[in-house]
Design an enzyme around this catalytic site. Structure first.
Site, short mmCIF file in Angstrom:
data_model
loop_
_atom_site.label_atom_id
_atom_site.label_comp_id
_atom_site.label_asym_id
_atom_site.label_seq_id
_atom_site.Cartn_x
_atom_site.Cartn_y
_atom_site.Cartn_z
N SER A 1 65.52 -19.33 84.73
CA SER A 1 65.89 -19.27 83.31
C SER A 1 66.97 -18.24 82.98
O SER A 1 66.83 -17.47 82.02
CB SER A 1 64.65 -19.02 82.43
OG SER A 1 63.74 -20.08 82.55
N ARG B 1 57.64 -14.16 88.02
CA ARG B 1 57.63 -14.84 86.73
C ARG B 1 56.20 -15.21 86.38
O ARG B 1 55.52 -15.89 87.16
CB ARG B 1 58.48 -16.11 86.73
CG ARG B 1 58.45 -16.76 85.35
CD ARG B 1 59.34 -17.95 85.19
NE ARG B 1 59.28 -18.40 83.78
CZ ARG B 1 60.27 -18.95 83.14
NH1 ARG B 1 61.41 -19.13 83.73
NH2 ARG B 1 60.12 -19.34 81.88
N ASP C 1 56.63 -14.11 80.61
CA ASP C 1 56.46 -15.37 79.89
C ASP C 1 54.99 -15.66 79.62
O ASP C 1 54.13 -15.32 80.43
CB ASP C 1 57.10 -16.50 80.71
CG ASP C 1 57.34 -17.73 79.85
OD1 ASP C 1 57.28 -17.62 78.61
OD2 ASP C 1 57.58 -18.81 80.44
N GLY C 2 54.73 -16.32 78.50
CA GLY C 2 53.37 -16.78 78.20
C GLY C 2 52.72 -16.13 76.99
O GLY C 2 51.55 -16.38 76.71
N ASN D 1 67.23 -16.89 73.55
CA ASN D 1 66.07 -16.74 72.65
C ASN D 1 66.45 -16.75 71.16
O ASN D 1 65.58 -16.90 70.29
CB ASN D 1 65.26 -15.48 72.96
CG ASN D 1 64.39 -15.61 74.20
OD1 ASN D 1 64.10 -14.64 74.88
ND2 ASN D 1 63.96 -16.83 74.52
N ARG E 1 60.96 -21.46 87.35
CA ARG E 1 62.42 -21.42 87.26
C ARG E 1 62.87 -20.01 86.92
O ARG E 1 62.06 -19.17 86.52
CB ARG E 1 62.94 -22.42 86.22
CG ARG E 1 62.30 -22.30 84.86
CD ARG E 1 62.94 -23.28 83.85
NE ARG E 1 62.18 -23.28 82.62
CZ ARG E 1 61.28 -24.21 82.27
NH1 ARG E 1 61.05 -25.23 83.07
NH2 ARG E 1 60.62 -24.11 81.14
#
Ligand code: IPE
Ligand code: MG
Length: 229
Positions: free
Chosen positions: A174, A166, A2-3, A50, A172
């Site tokens: 997810s 993560r 993520d990110g 997504n 979280r």
């Protein structure tokens, strides 16, 4: 992983640029894991949710699959990486499905590290598909237990993950591997995925080594020493 979007935004670049850098971070991380003797690495590349993103971002990500496979498959195959895709392939385009098939076939005899790419994957989807397959196989309610259902889960070929990382600062899961992370050690870092590499991996592994894993049991203290006079 993520990110990517925030990484690009910080550089006044389109989100897609972050996703592109994310592919490089993935290839780097596969290498780093293999070098450290890690046998299984599973990454969340595209979730069942997504699809809710703007259509140009979704099609950009699908296109990136094709680019990534053509750019990196030969290198990964040479390095002993076995690629497996987990997720619902029925909803992706023929082109993406073919690219995944090509990656799996070209690496099926490799054993150094298994890279599982979760794509159009959701932890809840996995539980539902496993249950459906068990029912279709005629498994009776009284025959169904954790071990039996586990054999129908998408990642039944791999041990449950020891460490769940993560990136990107959210705390979280997810809808990633819900069934499989029951006893995983969770590690959250603010590092944005395109910045992930050896140093971040080593920090996560050091943190993991310091954890005490009891799997619901208790820590057994060594028996007190008896000293006789
Ligand atoms: C994760 O990065 C990549 C995918 C889910 C494909 P994001 O796209 O979620 O990046 P942020 O969270 O917006 O920074
Ligand atoms: Mg995100």
């Amino acid at each position: 992983m993520d990110g990517n979007g925030r990484w690009a935004k910080k550089r006044f670049m389109p989100r897609f640029f972050g996703h592109k850098q994310g592919v490089d971070a993935l290839v780097r991380t596969v290498q780093a894991c293999a070098d450290r003797g890690i046998e299984y690495l599973t990454v969340f590349a595209f979730s069942s949710e997504n699809w809710k993103r703007p259509s140009d971002e979704v099609s950009g990500l699908m296109g990136l699959v094709l680019v990534a496979v053509s750019k990196y498959l030969t290198k990964l195959a040479k390095e002993g990486v076995r690629i497996r895709i987990v997720g619902d392939r029925s909803a992706v385009s023929d082109k993406v499905r073919e690219a995944w098939g090509q990656a799996e076939r070209a690496t099926e005899h490799n054993r150094r590290i298994t890279l599982s790419v979760a794509f159009n994957y959701g932890g809840r989807w996995d539980v539902v598909q496993a249950t459906r397959c068990a029912l279709a196989d005629g498994v009776q309610p009284e025959q169904l237990d954790e071990a039996r259902l586990g054999r129908y889960m998408a990642m039944s070929y791999a041990p449950d993950p020891d460490l769940f990382i993560r990136t990107g600062g959210e705390v979280r899961i997810s809808n990633f591997l819900l069934w499989q992370v029951a006893y995983s050690e969770l590690y959250f870092t603010a590092c944005l995925w395109p910045d992930f590499g050896d140093a971040e991996l080593d920090a996560a592994l050091a943190d993991f080594r310091a954890r005490e894993r009891r799997f619901g049991g208790v820590k057994l203290e060594p028996a007190p020493q008896v000293v006789s006079a």
